[in-house]
Design an enzyme around this catalytic site. Structure first.
Site, mmCIF file in Angstrom:
data_model
loop_
_atom_site.group_PDB
_atom_site.id
_atom_site.type_symbol
_atom_site.label_atom_id
_atom_site.label_comp_id
_atom_site.label_asym_id
_atom_site.label_seq_id
_atom_site.Cartn_x
_atom_site.Cartn_y
_atom_site.Cartn_z
ATOM 1 N N ASP A 258 55.406 57.139 -4.427
ATOM 2 C CA ASP A 258 56.506 56.218 -4.125
ATOM 3 C C ASP A 258 56.963 55.418 -5.345
ATOM 4 O OD1 ASP A 258 56.021 57.070 -1.498
ATOM 5 O OD2 ASP A 258 54.660 55.402 -1.115
ATOM 6 N N GLU B 114 64.073 57.391 5.091
ATOM 7 C CA GLU B 114 63.251 56.312 4.541
ATOM 8 C C GLU B 114 63.579 56.120 3.068
ATOM 9 O OE1 GLU B 114 59.336 57.749 5.359
ATOM 10 O OE2 GLU B 114 59.479 59.420 3.945
#
Length: 380
Positions: free
Chosen positions: A8, A166
């Site tokens: 991420d 997302e």
């Protein structure tokens, strides 16, 4: 680019310097922070969340804890927003130096999802997009206090038929506002999609070639590519950091090193980004694995504190873990019966190479301890 468990990624540039932060889940200290001058070679300069007052993980199990951060620089300060999924929800931190110290958390109760983002418009409004119930949500916030304004709304629904929208990031580029998201789930279907609009809250039109980066249904050695963040270099070129994995073995393949950080070049055509190839600089060696040359890392524990690469599970108490009691040694005091336990004394660092050799000199004294390889509570 940054091998091993560094998922991420979020990146920002200040002058000629790039800074990058990653998820850390159940590990303490949390949110590793890196520095680079060329986007390829990175040095870890700290961990943003290195105090118990910033990060409470309690009895967090694997894959809980701290989810995807966003790192930005605005108005002379660094801003980091993330989610402690296990305790506290959305948290915002600031610093004048990305190496730290970072502030105590500012709670943002109006942001109830994960993967929060920060973007400022010309009027000084701060917009927070995040992955909430039903997809991407967006709300204005006051970053100094955590207050939110109005009811969160859905600015864009992503690609029809795709799941798990997302990791939103909002940017002002030229005449448009761009909303970058991940979709397809974090497995083999992962990808990056984008939309653009006239204002930070849209309305947004999707890129006709979405997802504009994905390795789904390919034999590329790097898979699960997604969760991107854009950055422009001083020379005007554009780049995207993203996560990916290196699966090995038979179908469906496994990736015990976790999700890693990669880099892809980006060019623009007709107002839309086009992603180039993800370099295969960390592609796996032929199967079966053969020893490969990897950088040698040695730790003599000769500093007053641990280097930022060393992490513990959920917390680190000085009474149980210290380099100051016996110079040149890391002293650990046993807590927990085995690696199955949630409460144990454990210090480790991320494995970054598929093939490596690890040695440790251990003096158990009257106690017990050893060298282990850990994936989670059930696999070690």
């Amino acid at each position: 680019m940054i091998p091993g468990f560094h998922p991420d990624p979020s990146v920002c540039r200040v002058g000629d310097d790039y800074y990058l932060a990653c998820s850390s889940f159940e590990y303490f200290p949390g949110v590793p922070v890196f520095h680079s001058r060329d986007l390829m070679h990175w040095t870890q300069i700290g961990n943003a969340l290195d105090r118990p007052g910033q990060l409470r993980l309690l009895t967090t199990e694997s894959s809980g804890g701290v989810y995807a951060p966003t790192l930005r620089h605005h108005d002379g300060r660094f801003w980091l927003i993330t989610t402690n999924f296990s305790d506290g929800g959305t948290l915002l931190f600031t610093a004048t130096d990305p190496a730290g110290p970072w502030s105590d958390p500012i709670r943002v109760p109006g942001v109830t999802g994960v993967d929060p983002d920060l973007a400022w418009d010309d009027d000084g409004n701060c917009w927070c997009a995040y992955a909430g119930e039903g997809g991407i949500q967006q709300v204005r916030i006051a970053p100094h206090t955590g207050e939110s304004f109005g009811t969160p709304r859905r600015p864009w629904s992503g690609t029809p038929g795709a799941k798990a929208h997302e990791a939103p990031h909002l940017y002002r580029i030229g005449d448009y506002w761009y909303l970058l998201i991940a979709e397809g789930g974090t497995e083999r279907g992962h990808g990056v999609a984008i939309a653009r609009g006239p204002a930070p809250d849209g309305p947004f039109e999707p890129c006709p070639t979405n997802p504009f980066l994905t390795h789904r249904s390919t034999d590329h050695p790097i898979q699960n590519t997604g969760h991107g963040d854009l950055v422009q270099a001083p020379d005007g070129s554009w780049w995207m950091v993203l996560l990916g994995v290196r699966p090995s073995g038979g179908t469906p393949g496994w990736h015990v090193l976790g999700r890693e950080t990669y880099l892809a070049p980006v060019r623009w055509a007709d107002g839309w980004p086009l992603a180039g190839a993800v370099p295969q600089v960390m592609a796996p060696p032929p199967w079966p694995l053969r020893p490969v040359a990897t950088p040698q890392v040695r730790e003599d524990f000769d500093r007053g504190d641990l280097r930022p690469q060393w992490v513990s599970l959920r917390c680190r108490r000085e009474a149980e873990c210290t380099t100051r009691e016996r110079p040149g040694w890391l002293t650990l005091r046993v807590n927990g019966g085995s690696l199955d336990d949630l409460s144990l004394t454990w210090v480790g660092r991320r494995q970054q190479h598929l093939s490596c050799r690890v040695r440790a000199l251990i003096d158990p004294g009257e106690g017990r301890g050893g060298l282990g390889i850990r994936l989670d509570e059930r696999h070690h």
